[in-house]
Design an enzyme around this catalytic site. Sequence first.
Site, PDB file in Angstrom:
ATOM      1  N   ARG A 144       0.842  -1.196   0.000  1.00 15.52           N
ATOM      2  CA  ARG A 144       0.000   0.000   0.000  1.00 15.52           C
ATOM      3  C   ARG A 144       0.874   1.242   0.000  1.00 15.52           C
ATOM      4  O   ARG A 144       0.425   2.341   0.216  1.00 15.52           O
ATOM      5  CB  ARG A 144      -0.959  -0.012   1.193  1.00 15.52           C
ATOM      6  CG  ARG A 144      -0.265  -0.109   2.534  1.00 15.52           C
ATOM      7  CD  ARG A 144      -1.260  -0.055   3.683  1.00 15.52           C
ATOM      8  NE  ARG A 144      -0.679  -0.614   4.886  1.00 15.52           N
ATOM      9  CZ  ARG A 144      -0.486   0.092   6.025  1.00 15.52           C
ATOM     10  NH1 ARG A 144      -0.820   1.352   6.101  1.00 15.52           N
ATOM     11  NH2 ARG A 144       0.034  -0.489   7.077  1.00 15.52           N
ATOM     12  N   ASN A 145       2.171   1.005  -0.240  1.00 15.16           N
ATOM     13  CA  ASN A 145       3.135   2.095  -0.333  1.00 15.16           C
ATOM     14  C   ASN A 145       4.004   1.842  -1.548  1.00 15.16           C
ATOM     15  O   ASN A 145       3.994   0.745  -2.095  1.00 15.16           O
ATOM     16  CB  ASN A 145       3.996   2.140   0.935  1.00 15.16           C
ATOM     17  CG  ASN A 145       3.234   2.721   2.107  1.00 15.16           C
ATOM     18  OD1 ASN A 145       2.683   3.807   2.013  1.00 15.16           O
ATOM     19  ND2 ASN A 145       3.168   1.977   3.190  1.00 15.16           N
TER      20      ASN A 145
END
Lengths: 405, 405
Positions: free
Chosen positions: B198-199
């Site tokens: 998610r990064n």
Amino acid sequence: MSELIVPHGKEEKLIPLLLEGSELAAEVERAKGLKQIRITSREASDLIMMGIGAFTPLTGFMGKADWQGVCDKFLMADGTFWPIPITLSTDDEDVKEGDDLALVDEETGTTIATINVTEKYTIDKEHECKTVFTTTDAAHPGVEKVMAQGKYNLAGPVKVLSESYYPEQFKDLYQRPAESRKIFDEMGWKRVAALQLRNPMHSSHEFLAKIAVEVMDGVYIHQLVGKLKAGDIPADVRVNAISTLVDNYFVKGTVVQGGYPMEMRYAGPREGLLHAVFRQNYGCSHMIIGRDHAGVGDYYGPFDAQKIFDEIPEGGLKCQNLNIDWTFYCYKCGGMASMKTCPHGKEDRMLLSGTIVRKTLSEGGDLPAEFSRPEVAKILQEYYQGLEEKVEIKLHGAATGDVKK
Amino acid sequence: MSELIVPHGKEEKLIPLLLEGSELAAEVERAKGLKQIRITSREASDLIMMGIGAFTPLTGFMGKADWQGVCDKFLMADGTFWPIPITLSTDDEDVKEGDDLALVDEETGTTIATINVTEKYTIDKEHECKTVFTTTDAAHPGVEKVMAQGKYNLAGPVKVLSESYYPEQFKDLYQRPAESRKIFDEMGWKRVAALQLRNPMHSSHEFLAKIAVEVMDGVYIHQLVGKLKAGDIPADVRVNAISTLVDNYFVKGTVVQGGYPMEMRYAGPREGLLHAVFRQNYGCSHMIIGRDHAGVGDYYGPFDAQKIFDEIPEGGLKCQNLNIDWTFYCYKCGGMASMKTCPHGKEDRMLLSGTIVRKTLSEGGDLPAEFSRPEVAKILQEYYQGLEEKVEIKLHGAATGDVKK
């Protein structure tokens, strides 16, 4: 110990054939009165593997049915998976079925075991070579030994009397499977990968071992202390180099070192399987299989020893292969990588041939840091320079100098 | 496809709830005449997960018995393993058991699904928070959402009518489990590790992924395209950064990228388990669990999400965890390493805080090559500098500037 992988075979427990205490003393005494048969270093080391339970569930040398099944189907007569025949041979015409014999190592003169001969049989040696080594080329060191075997094979249960010079000569390294299992158990390990080593550990081997450490509970660096081929680095130098690497570049508690006495057969894929079988006995759930595992020359494709794990009878082997591709330092990746993880070109990679490594070291030169840790390179440098000196001395005395080979 | 891991649940097959063709058209028509209930983005994304079969074997929102079992024992009423309640709530007093309702995303106005309400019940929200998040602290973003839920939970089978904006907005990334399974199958993969992202992918994530590539058939880089918390990098920037990294530093055929619509709950260990459940449905045999997986703040110990895999009911979950320790560049190791493989000190390692990374990038500075590939850093630099400009423009117009957060 219940959480470690079970030993190989239906009984799922170690079957060491080494006698102890009064039983041992009595059998040693009895052996003195038995007919003696000289055995090769390979046969002696196989006996010791049986003695310490590393060849569990074998209880002696294989008979014809086992030999045939292992050659043709990787299976002994009772259905147990086994990849390479473990046999004893002789040219002695007088040995009969039913005889009790003392087996004496021809190199050391030590009585390693006694055998009760239950079967005397002949084999098609070429068939063994074709199935096990995939070649009958006499230049193959494994083939050479099979073809040099005696006319007859002798099968039967053995009682092992001695571990020969191994416990003494490799005091801190030599281990029985019960010992490694105890250590793994004390460390709380369940998932253990064995790294087979018969050479010093360069960055490539360190990389393999570290991948295994990342995804397992620990790595068992398991060194061959049995006989090697000419030109291989002797065990003491290797042990020193590996211990230095482990001390400086591994986290404590992630690596256990051990040694085993089996002689290399250089059977490539089949030997990879044998390595997994006895590593299972040592308590390893996984066996690292890299490029050209247990190979020699160009007899095997670089990843044949990985592929064969998918070709064996289903369920035959509990110890799994942990395949790792060809590894190297890549300047574009900025670290160690393998063909599976580095998309860059040959020109971006640090690759040295064995010849260049030996030449550099024997001339006192430094190996690139990308290839080998400086602490390791230094130890090897000293070894190779020592060799050079010996060769020079010999040359003065008109020696051949083939020690450099 | 038979060789990939089976989907979760007793039936061992995908159960997508998304209607298609004439069935879909008829239900869309029927939904127009139904009472409408506004649902949150979390509920909408859960419906889409059910729609595409990612939440197999769920057939709708959970009832009280499932809710209780999942909170207390990780088990639904029928014994199926499930780690986090999947529930729908409302404050509507008029909804009755037996009602058919249209579920409308409050943010987009899209009718995502219809439900046949089989149960209307109340829950102890604090109990859910304590068991799932291990905290009732309202500052925890997952807790905040549970506590903000309506008074009643509604259970019952759903028919999903729309995948909302996901297929369009994340055209090249958004995937259904049947699609990823087809891709893996075509690539001949069996052992597939999911890497949850998610990064953007820095060197640490690249290292995790590459360890998985070394020991598996391939890695599924699976990005969250559902809602994030403030300050997280938007999906398009992330996708661009990750694709650039994959193109330049991974071998073709070792990585598949995909996106899934679920919203983060930041439930740490429990969410790690949920990630494994739906990755199994996507065809992944393994789920990479690194440091502080799916965590937020200091609510969870850094490796709690690894440990919980050993604490769940035996046999509940087929997808296995692939644990990897905290990773970094070490100057003494001369490459990427983890706490498990690097024995050196803090002073030998390249460690940057998120704050320093953002500051460096927003000021147009370069991240060290040991931390991030230059191609990736450049993309993030442009994003953060763009933010700065927006903030400056807003400041001229007396905006708060909290977009920087």
